[in-house]
Design a protein around this motif. Structure first.
Motif, PDB file in Angstrom:
ATOM      1  N   GLU A   1      11.502  26.492 143.780  1.00 51.78           N
ATOM      2  CA  GLU A   1      11.295  26.620 142.330  1.00 51.78           C
ATOM      3  C   GLU A   1      10.368  25.530 141.816  1.00 51.78           C
ATOM      4  O   GLU A   1       9.483  25.766 140.991  1.00 51.78           O
ATOM      5  CB  GLU A   1      12.634  26.532 141.599  1.00 51.78           C
ATOM      6  N   GLU A   2      10.576  24.332 142.345  1.00 49.29           N
ATOM      7  CA  GLU A   2       9.729  23.215 141.926  1.00 49.29           C
ATOM      8  C   GLU A   2       8.264  23.495 142.278  1.00 49.29           C
ATOM      9  O   GLU A   2       7.366  23.252 141.474  1.00 49.29           O
ATOM     10  CB  GLU A   2      10.207  21.943 142.634  1.00 49.29           C
TER      11      GLU A   2
ATOM     12  N   GLN B   1       6.938  26.237 139.830  1.00 47.31           N
ATOM     13  CA  GLN B   1       6.756  25.743 138.458  1.00 47.31           C
ATOM     14  C   GLN B   1       5.602  24.749 138.376  1.00 47.31           C
ATOM     15  O   GLN B   1       4.804  24.764 137.437  1.00 47.31           O
ATOM     16  CB  GLN B   1       8.049  25.084 137.974  1.00 47.31           C
TER      17      GLN B   1
ATOM     18  N   PHE C   1       2.250  26.518 138.421  1.00 44.20           N
ATOM     19  CA  PHE C   1       1.874  27.076 137.125  1.00 44.20           C
ATOM     20  C   PHE C   1       1.479  25.973 136.144  1.00 44.20           C
ATOM     21  O   PHE C   1       0.568  26.147 135.338  1.00 44.20           O
ATOM     22  CB  PHE C   1       3.013  27.925 136.549  1.00 44.20           C
TER      23      PHE C   1
END
Lengths: 383, 182
Positions: B67-68, B71, B74
């Motif tokens: 997830e890191e 994110q 992005f």
């Protein structure tokens, strides 16, 4: 056969990833990261400069008597004036070295001919800390050959800036005399872009640690133009309580989260002193210094006096409150990394941790940022 | 309102990457020219997030790091979103690069501080475990081929390596997998 094998692998991976529980995406996380990246961009740029100022001040206390030759007993002091640029006033005026430093017009570029790793970057940082407008060479400007002595060359119109640079970089007992820019310019490629002052940094200014060879200026930051210029040596800032600050070759800045409350700041201070200080790193408690948002912004604006774009970015949201401290036992790269890691993970409400190290310390400047709240990432400081 | 392909470098599209228009698509009409519809970064994020996290988790082992990586990819892409012509390909490359970065940092931190084991919450699968046990260079080619179903050329583009290297790496990865699985 191959196709069956490939299909089996593909199917297994698809099935396995379907089991991964992916939380619903929230764009808030991305926004938060974008905001943090912007903050860090400015904060990381401010960190070395602020640390450099403190280092310069602390060196001036500890070395002004023993390092300065009698012939160059001048210590130029940085003074903020109401004008658009920062000028430097001399503390005394009994020799050529006592001239006020002239910071403009001109852009300075360093070509590191010393062969000492990091010396060029450190010199760039040092001069930018004093307010000189520096060309971001990023090692693009390379000298044609290694040199022992430092040379300062200037284009017409930048004579005074070159003289000031030479004054600052002069090694005790061996003053540098600026000369007009030769043709061809003595750098690889023969061009220095839009820079007008070229410093070919020689080994003499770097190999014994520039910190101990350069004449140390005193930095002052009066709160208004009419206030008398006072030197750091005469002020009561905590950094001066310990002339040995930075003797380990490294300093650390702990950026607090912009929304940290006063209570959280106090808790962080207590944690630094009571836990980290006696733990992996070892911190001299006398050197622990807290800069609130206004103080941090004042420092940043002064540092960026010659860079309107960066100065315009200075605000409470881009320059958070910070602690400055100096490790006493973390004098190896591994020790410093452990200290930075501990500071970033064990202190609540820390936004980032950055370090600065002198070239002669063999330490690596680091910038450690907690990604999210619990997953720190470590990277070399890129400023 | 027509959907006209645009060049994202056109000044008229300068604001296309902005966030928060609600629909996920932004219509711009600058002067007399219909600029068309371009997916915003937020819309792309919502659409691509689950698949990119699953791609990343195959490369970095834990959902937390995956997830890191997504994110952060992005966040890095956000300021230059208006220059992104193919969000799917661009973000795929960005996430793979971020996964490499995460793995490098993890290996550095692993030397300094004991790291938690891989995500125990993830389901056990022998084939997936073997794939995730491959060295990163082999693993990323395998994941891009078998999970993302990319061609050699697309894998080469994603990883920034020649197609011939993709073929040879895939060959070695297959041999390694065959050896482990049989």
């Amino acid at each position: 056969m191959n196709q069956d094998f490939d299909a089996e692998i593909a199917q297994s991976l698809r099935s396995w990833t379907e089991l991964v529980d992916v939380p619903g995406p929230s764009f808030y996380d991305v926004r938060r990261r974008v905001r943090r990246r912007r903050q860090r961009h400015v904060a990381a740029a401010v960190a070395p400069a602020v640390l450099g100022i403190v280092w310069v001040g602390s060196r001036s206390v500890s070395t002004r008597n023993e390092l300065q030759p009698a012939s160059s007993a001048s210590i130029p002091a940085v003074v903020n004036t109401p004008g658009p640029t920062t000028t430097l006033a001399a503390e005394t005026s009994n020799s050529t070295a006592n001239r006020p430093l002239v910071l403009s017009p001109g852009k300075v570029v360093i070509a590191d001919a010393s062969g000492v790793a990091g010396a060029g970057k450190f010199a760039t940082l040092y001069l930018s800390t004093l307010g000189f407008l520096m060309h971001d060479s990023s090692n693009a400007i390379a000298p044609v050959e290694p040199l022992n002595d430092t040379h300062v060359y200037y284009e017409p119109g930048s004579e005074e800036v070159a003289a000031s640079v030479a004054q600052v970089l002069s090694v005790a007992g061996s003053p540098i005399t600026p000369t007009p820019m030769p043709a061809p310019i003595p750098v690889v490629g023969g061009t220095i872009d839009d820079a007008t002052v070229l410093v070919v940094l020689g080994k003499a200014s770097a190999d014994v640690g520039m910190a101990s060879t350069w004449v140390s200026p005193i930095v002052t930051t009066p709160t208004n133009a009419s206030a008398p210029a006072t030197s750091i040596a005469d002020s009561d800032q905590p950094a001066h309580q310990s002339p040995s600050a930075f003797d380990s070759g490294a300093a650390v800045i702990v950026y607090m989260s912009p929304d940290a409350t006063p209570g959280q700041i106090d808790a962080a201070r207590a944690t630094i002193l009571n836990s980290i200080g006696t733990g992996v790193g070892g911190i001299d408690p006398n050197t622990l210094e807290y800069l609130d948002s206004a103080q941090a912004q004042t420092e940043a604006r002064r540092v960026y006096a010659n860079d309107e774009a960066l100065a315009a970015q200075v605000s409470a949201s881009t320059v958070p409150t910070m602690f400055r401290l100096y490790p006493t036992t973390a004098t190896t790269p591994e020790g410093l990394q452990q200290l930075v890691y501990a500071l970033s993970t064990e202190i609540p409400n820390v936004d980032a941790v950055a370090t600065l190290a002198t070239p002669s310390s063999n330490l690596i400047p680091l910038h450690l940022v907690p990604a999210g709240e619990t997953k720190p990432t470590l990277a070399p400081l890129t400023t | 309102m027509s959907r006209v392909p645009i060049d994202p470098l056109e000044p008229a599209a300068a604001e296309i990457g902005s966030i928060g228009n609600g629909s996920g698509w932004r219509s711009e009409d600058v002067g007399t020219r219909a600029v068309g519809l371009v997916e915003t970064v937020e819309a792309a994020y919502l659409r691509l997030y689950p698949r990119l996290v699953r791609l990343a988790v195959l490369l970095v082992d834990t959902t937390e790091h995956a997830e890191e990586a997504v994110q952060d990819a992005f966040a890095r892409a956000y300021p230059k979103w208006r220059f992104v012509k193919d969000p799917d390909a661009y973000m795929r490359v960005a996430v793979v690069n971020n996964c490499r970065r995460v793995q490098r940092r993890r290996s550095l931190l692993r030397r300094l501080v004991p790291q938690p084991q891989d995500d125990a919450a993830l389901g056990a699968d022998y084939v997936a475990d073997v794939v995730r046990g491959l060295p990163l260079a082999l693993r990323q080619v395998v994941v891009l081929r078998y999970y993302m179903q990319l061609s050699d050329a697309e894998i080469a583009q994603t990883l920034g390596i020649p197609p011939g290297t993709v073929k040879s790496t895939l060959h070695r990865a297959r041999a390694r997998l065959r050896e482990e699985l049989t």
